[in-house]
Write an enzyme that holds these catalytic residues in place. Structure first.
Site, PDB file in Angstrom:
ATOM      1  N   SER A 171       0.848  -1.190   0.000  1.00  0.00           N
ATOM      2  CA  SER A 171       0.000   0.000   0.000  1.00  0.00           C
ATOM      3  C   SER A 171       0.879   1.233   0.000  1.00  0.00           C
ATOM      4  O   SER A 171       1.609   1.482   0.966  1.00  0.00           O
ATOM      5  CB  SER A 171      -0.922   0.019   1.224  1.00  0.00           C
ATOM      6  OG  SER A 171      -1.539   1.291   1.358  1.00  0.00           O
ATOM      7  N   ASP A 318      -5.939   0.958  -9.069  1.00  0.00           N
ATOM      8  CA  ASP A 318      -7.015   1.914  -9.329  1.00  0.00           C
ATOM      9  C   ASP A 318      -7.624   1.751 -10.715  1.00  0.00           C
ATOM     10  O   ASP A 318      -8.729   2.240 -10.971  1.00  0.00           O
ATOM     11  CB  ASP A 318      -6.507   3.347  -9.158  1.00  0.00           C
ATOM     12  CG  ASP A 318      -6.258   3.699  -7.708  1.00  0.00           C
ATOM     13  OD1 ASP A 318      -6.898   3.089  -6.829  1.00  0.00           O
ATOM     14  OD2 ASP A 318      -5.426   4.583  -7.443  1.00  0.00           O
ATOM     15  N   ARG A 391     -14.491   6.204  -9.712  1.00  0.00           N
ATOM     16  CA  ARG A 391     -14.026   5.207 -10.684  1.00  0.00           C
ATOM     17  C   ARG A 391     -15.160   4.273 -11.133  1.00  0.00           C
ATOM     18  O   ARG A 391     -15.131   3.777 -12.264  1.00  0.00           O
ATOM     19  CB  ARG A 391     -12.836   4.438 -10.126  1.00  0.00           C
ATOM     20  CG  ARG A 391     -11.668   5.375  -9.795  1.00  0.00           C
ATOM     21  CD  ARG A 391     -10.328   4.723  -9.813  1.00  0.00           C
ATOM     22  NE  ARG A 391      -9.338   5.615  -9.214  1.00  0.00           N
ATOM     23  CZ  ARG A 391      -8.715   6.602  -9.854  1.00  0.00           C
ATOM     24  NH1 ARG A 391      -8.978   6.827 -11.130  1.00  0.00           N
ATOM     25  NH2 ARG A 391      -7.834   7.368  -9.231  1.00  0.00           N
TER      26      ARG A 391
END
Length: 440
Positions: A171, A318, A391
């Site tokens: 992360s 993402d 998104r």
């Protein structure tokens, strides 16, 4: 056709192919860090290409609350740091920005005083324990709602000590929060990841004069202040993904995205596009201010299913929602694994995309850490609950291109402004629409 609204519902009704050359706005990760690192510095920081979107505005307001001055001079944003960061006079509202909240938690752990970090309804559902627990090992005094699981986060800043952290999941936000706390700590702070996540923090701190040691999956810092300097923000590959994936799967399409960041920790998407058979070309490859960039062209070709897992996942986490859309148009099975992180984004993106694409006709099987998609499958129009997730909204706007002219109705597009306010305008541009893509 009317211009796309900035909030409320939107009916998407576009047709391909996608063709043309565009520039997408500045990279969101680098934009956040430009403002925050500028506020920590000993000298002025000048930023070109800063993303003008709500998430970055949240970071700007936060650093101003800590005593930094942020002003616009022509095409640049200038950050003037305070001599020392001050205790904020009010709660810091991070809006929808998980990056702002997590990175600020690391910084404020070493700033004397009381700080409270909160956000919108979506952010207040996102986990913070994986940041809080390792910071406590460094001596940070932190507490949060629901048994330290959710924001708001209360930070009582004070003395920190360096520590060695072994992250269970790669992360960049957690890594960056710990490294930033390390700038205030006595002794060395080391972060070890299972796979390499995006490395903008390491590159930018080093570019601002902070000694950063990198050895494989280990990154170490000691107490230091950045010197400031100049940051030139490239285009955001996570924003470009909507156009690149759409172009790869829609026959007759060819899209070029100019001045795009192609940092190797972010180019998992390009690897996946190539593995699926898309025609991907890079031109004008160069490095500016420590970050590689290029003009990236994707031309449609017959796509084949592939497997996406392991070390590739942090390099395109993402982009996975729109990759799922693209996979519905590929021949054979596409399998995504090791992507449990998708469940703790602005929404549970695996569940949201799985449910929505299934209603649109996709053949998709969900796992706890990913999914399998069989294609190619013609999609049909569908009503989409965006779940306040930018998104999800943008991915399903791209999905509409494969719906045979049927509309996709997004229930609320306000969330798009968090990262990409010009998205619908650029999608209209490459799809040959007048503007907006709204209902005629």
């Amino acid at each position: 056709m009317s211009a796309a609204p900035t909030s409320g519902p939107l009916t998407c009704r576009r047709a391909g192919p996608l063709r043309g050359a565009i520039e997408v706005p500045g990279d969101k990760s680098i934009s956040h860090r430009s403002l925050l690192f500028g506020a920590l510095s000993t000298g002025e920081t000048r930023v070109a290409g800063l993303l003008d979107a709500e998430d970055v505005h949240s970071t700007r307001r936060a650093v101003e609350a800590l005593g930094a001055t942020v002003r616009t001079e022509g095409a640049e944003v200038v950050v003037t740091p305070p001599a020392t960061l001050r205790e904020p006079g009010d709660v810091i509202d991070c809006g929808n920005s998980g990056t702002s909240l997590r990175l600020l938690t690391g910084v404020l752990s070493g700033v004397p005083g009381l700080s409270v970090l909160t956000g919108d309804a979506s952010l207040r559902r996102r986990p913070v324990r994986r940041v809080i627990d390792p910071l406590r090992v460094m001596g940070a005094n932190l507490s949060a709602r629901d048994g330290d699981r959710l924001p708001p986060v209360v930070v009582r800043g004070g003395a920190l000590r360096g520590a060695r952290h072994l992250l269970p999941v790669a992360s960049a936000q957690v890594k960056s929060a710990l490294l930033l706390a390390g700038l205030f700590a006595e002794g060395e702070t080391t972060v070890v990841e299972p796979e390499k996540s995006r490395d903008h923090t390491e590159r930018m701190l080093r570019g601002m004069g902070v000694p950063v040691k990198v050895s494989g999956l280990e990154v170490s810092v000691s107490a230091a202040r950045p010197a400031g300097g100049r940051v030139d923000v490239p285009g955001d590959i996570s924003s470009a993904a909507f156009f690149l994936c759409g172009a790869a799967a829609l026959p007759g399409s060819e899209v070029t995205v100019r001045n795009l960041g192609v940092n190797e920790t972010r180019t998992g998407l390009l690897d996946v596009l190539r593995a699926m058979g898309a025609d991907v070309r890079l031109a004008n490859l160069r490095e500016v201010a420590g970050e590689p960039r290029a003009d990236v062209t994707v031309r449609a070709d017959r796509l084949e299913g592939t497997e996406i897992r392991g070390a590739t996942i942090p390099r395109l986490i993402d982009e996975l929602p729109v990759v799922m859309v693209m996979a519905t148009q590929a021949r054979g099975r596409t399998v995504i694994r090791d992507a449990k992180e998708l469940r703790v984004k602005e929404s549970d993106r695996l569940a949201a995309m799985g449910e929505t694409l299934s209603r649109a006709g996709a053949r998709i099987e969900l796992f706890e850490d990913g999914c399998a998609i069989d294609g190619p499958t013609p999609l049909r129009g569908v009503e989409v609950r965006t779940r306040l997730d930018h998104r999800i909204a943008m991915s399903m706007a791209v999905a509409q291109l494969f719906c045979g002219g049927e509309p996709v109705v997004l229930d609320d597009v306000a969330c798009v402004a968090t990262s990409f306010p010009s998205f619908f305008r650029l999608l209209d541009q490459v799809s040959g629409q007048a503007s907006g893509g709204g209902a005629p």
